[in-house]
Design a protein around this motif. Structure first.
Motif, PDB file in Angstrom:
ATOM      1  N   ARG A 113      74.894  20.534  41.642  1.00  0.00           N
ATOM      2  CA  ARG A 113      76.337  20.741  41.412  1.00  0.00           C
ATOM      3  C   ARG A 113      77.074  20.969  42.718  1.00  0.00           C
ATOM      4  O   ARG A 113      78.158  20.400  42.964  1.00  0.00           O
ATOM      5  CB  ARG A 113      76.514  21.938  40.481  1.00  0.00           C
ATOM      6  CG  ARG A 113      77.876  22.070  39.815  1.00  0.00           C
ATOM      7  CD  ARG A 113      78.950  22.692  40.661  1.00  0.00           C
ATOM      8  NE  ARG A 113      78.600  24.002  41.167  1.00  0.00           N
ATOM      9  CZ  ARG A 113      79.355  24.687  42.020  1.00  0.00           C
ATOM     10  NH1 ARG A 113      80.490  24.184  42.485  1.00  0.00           N
ATOM     11  NH2 ARG A 113      78.955  25.866  42.463  1.00  0.00           N
ATOM     12  N   VAL A 114      76.501  21.780  43.605  1.00  0.00           N
ATOM     13  CA  VAL A 114      77.119  22.044  44.904  1.00  0.00           C
ATOM     14  C   VAL A 114      77.212  20.751  45.719  1.00  0.00           C
ATOM     15  O   VAL A 114      78.211  20.477  46.383  1.00  0.00           O
ATOM     16  CB  VAL A 114      76.318  23.114  45.674  1.00  0.00           C
ATOM     17  CG1 VAL A 114      76.829  23.254  47.099  1.00  0.00           C
ATOM     18  CG2 VAL A 114      76.408  24.455  44.954  1.00  0.00           C
ATOM     19  N   PHE A 115      76.166  19.936  45.647  1.00  0.00           N
ATOM     20  CA  PHE A 115      76.168  18.660  46.373  1.00  0.00           C
ATOM     21  C   PHE A 115      77.231  17.716  45.826  1.00  0.00           C
ATOM     22  O   PHE A 115      77.966  17.082  46.582  1.00  0.00           O
ATOM     23  CB  PHE A 115      74.781  18.030  46.279  1.00  0.00           C
ATOM     24  CG  PHE A 115      74.673  16.687  46.936  1.00  0.00           C
ATOM     25  CD1 PHE A 115      74.789  16.554  48.311  1.00  0.00           C
ATOM     26  CD2 PHE A 115      74.463  15.547  46.167  1.00  0.00           C
ATOM     27  CE1 PHE A 115      74.691  15.305  48.915  1.00  0.00           C
ATOM     28  CE2 PHE A 115      74.357  14.303  46.767  1.00  0.00           C
ATOM     29  CZ  PHE A 115      74.474  14.178  48.144  1.00  0.00           C
ATOM     30  N   CYS A 116      77.334  17.623  44.509  1.00  0.00           N
ATOM     31  CA  CYS A 116      78.279  16.691  43.892  1.00  0.00           C
ATOM     32  C   CYS A 116      79.726  17.119  44.087  1.00  0.00           C
ATOM     33  O   CYS A 116      80.623  16.274  44.162  1.00  0.00           O
ATOM     34  CB  CYS A 116      77.969  16.542  42.399  1.00  0.00           C
ATOM     35  SG  CYS A 116      76.430  15.659  42.057  1.00  0.00           S
ATOM     36  N   THR A 117      79.988  18.419  44.157  1.00  0.00           N
ATOM     37  CA  THR A 117      81.359  18.902  44.349  1.00  0.00           C
ATOM     38  C   THR A 117      81.727  19.021  45.821  1.00  0.00           C
ATOM     39  O   THR A 117      82.811  19.508  46.154  1.00  0.00           O
ATOM     40  CB  THR A 117      81.554  20.268  43.670  1.00  0.00           C
ATOM     41  OG1 THR A 117      80.585  21.199  44.180  1.00  0.00           O
ATOM     42  CG2 THR A 117      81.405  20.147  42.159  1.00  0.00           C
ATOM     43  N   ASP A 118      80.826  18.593  46.709  1.00  0.00           N
ATOM     44  CA  ASP A 118      81.104  18.577  48.155  1.00  0.00           C
ATOM     45  C   ASP A 118      81.372  19.983  48.688  1.00  0.00           C
ATOM     46  O   ASP A 118      82.231  20.188  49.551  1.00  0.00           O
ATOM     47  CB  ASP A 118      82.309  17.676  48.439  1.00  0.00           C
ATOM     48  CG  ASP A 118      82.177  16.953  49.769  1.00  0.00           C
ATOM     49  OD1 ASP A 118      81.090  17.008  50.365  1.00  0.00           O
ATOM     50  OD2 ASP A 118      83.171  16.348  50.225  1.00  0.00           O
TER      51      ASP A 118
END
Length: 376
Positions: A113-118
């Motif tokens: 999630r952290v990766f996808c939300t930048d």
């Protein structure tokens, strides 16, 4: 005098007792959060769920420690006693096992999630590093606990898992001997994995969690959705006057509801639908047919079937870990929506396919063609 808010922390009024103004517990959480940053649409409550399962594993683990005996002669019997003689013993074991597997799943989702939300770059780079460390520690916690029942499934899965260390040039044989306590698993190996499970890895996790939590809560805060952050940047400057939400009572009561619902759901599932697996007592002289790693390491076992053990069992996992760690250094520029980052979408899709296919390769269904009579 009214309390004021500054940098996300709560400033106590002068009349507030000094002992409480300086209280550690009262300052664990900010008095307010930016409302959009803690919405379920933005976070999925995944960070909160990670902490919930960590506490759950600690509490249930302490209960199991009372009855567990870390001995090759008594470990299996202590598990049987826990399941059939100790009140709620089987339930606590099931909750501990299921909670541990859910924790691995949730920590992985949180990182995704952290990766996808930048939300992993710039001031959040160190937070990302500690998050990756927590993922690795969570996997190791699950792997070390896998051996403790001392049954056939656990014994041979961990035996095969530790055998990969033997192929590391130079230090491999010594590292394997350190892990196993000898040429094969015995009393020394079981005790080492037990101490790793209850002391070594939890201490590392506590340290990483403290750093991770402090940075999220006190240094840079939770990231807003990209759209909201862009709106605030246009209207009021970066992270301007966003709508606030009080921790107490709003967020506190919401979290209490979530905790109670999760506990009820876990108890219900473990009572009627889930039983922690337990095979026959470990027998070093008899190798079972369908020896498989824990589901969260099936992808690694699957890669071992593709070719050279050192390349696919050591070099590739180490490369993936280093790549995951260095992602903040590879991503430049401002935050963007996921739909505006096709490369990120491609990476997520390809990596998901890689894990799925590799896990299938690692399952007992792949590569075993025995006659039914032979299998029986």
């Amino acid at each position: 005098m009214k309390p004021s808010h500054k940098s996300g922390s709560f400033q106590r009024p002068d009349w507030f007792p000094a002992s409480r103004r300086e209280s550690f517990l009262l300052h664990l959480r900010p008095a307010t959060y930016q409302k959009d940053s803690i919405s379920i649409k933005n976070t999925g409550y995944l960070g909160f769920l990670c902490m919930f399962f960590f506490v759950l594993e600690t509490v249930t683990g302490l209960f199991l420690m009372i009855y567990y005996v870390p001995s090759t002669e008594s470990a299996y019997g202590s598990i049987l006693r826990l399941m059939y003689e100790v009140p709620f013993g089987a339930l606590m074991r099931d909750v501990h096992r299921l909670g541990g597997e859910l924790m691995i799943f949730v920590v992985s989702l949180h990182l995704l999630r952290v990766f996808c939300t930048d939300s992993y770059r710039n001031s959040q780079t160190l937070t990302w590093f500690t998050g990756v460390g927590l993922l690795v520690a969570t996997l190791m916690l699950g792997f070390s606990g896998y051996l403790l029942p001392w049954d056939q499934l656990a014994y041979w899965a961990v035996t095969i898992g530790t055998s990969m260390a033997d192929i590391i040039p130079g230090i491999g044989p010594k590292l394997t001997a350190i892990l196993r306590g000898g040429p094969e698993f015995g009393q020394d190996g079981l005790l080492r994995f037990y101490l790793l499970h209850i002391i070594g890895i939890p201490v590392i996790m506590l340290l990483l969690t403290a750093i991770h939590y402090y940075r999220v809560v006190r240094v840079h805060g939770l990231s807003l959705p990209v759209k909201k952050e862009q709106e605030l940047a246009i209207q009021h400057g970066n992270r301007g006057k966003a709508e606030k939400k009080s921790f107490f009572p709003d967020i506190f009561l919401q979290e209490m509801w979530i905790i109670n619902l999760l506990l009820l759901l876990l108890i219900f599932v473990c009572t009627y639908y889930y039983n922690a697996p337990l095979e026959n007592h470990a027998d070093p002289k008899h190798t079972p047919v369908d020896t498989a790693a824990p589901w969260f390491f099936l992808w690694l076992q699957g890669m071992l079937k593709l070719g050279d053990t050192f390349v696919y069992g050591v070099l590739v996992p180490v490369f993936l870990f280093i790549l995951l760690l260095c992602l903040p250094l590879l991503r430049k520029g401002k935050r963007k929506w996921l739909r505006q980052r096709p490369f990120t979408i491609a990476v997520v899709v390809l990596f998901t396919l890689f894990l799925g296919v590799s896990s299938y390769f690692g399952s007992p269904k792949f590569g075993i063609t025995l006659h039914p009579v032979s299998r029986i």
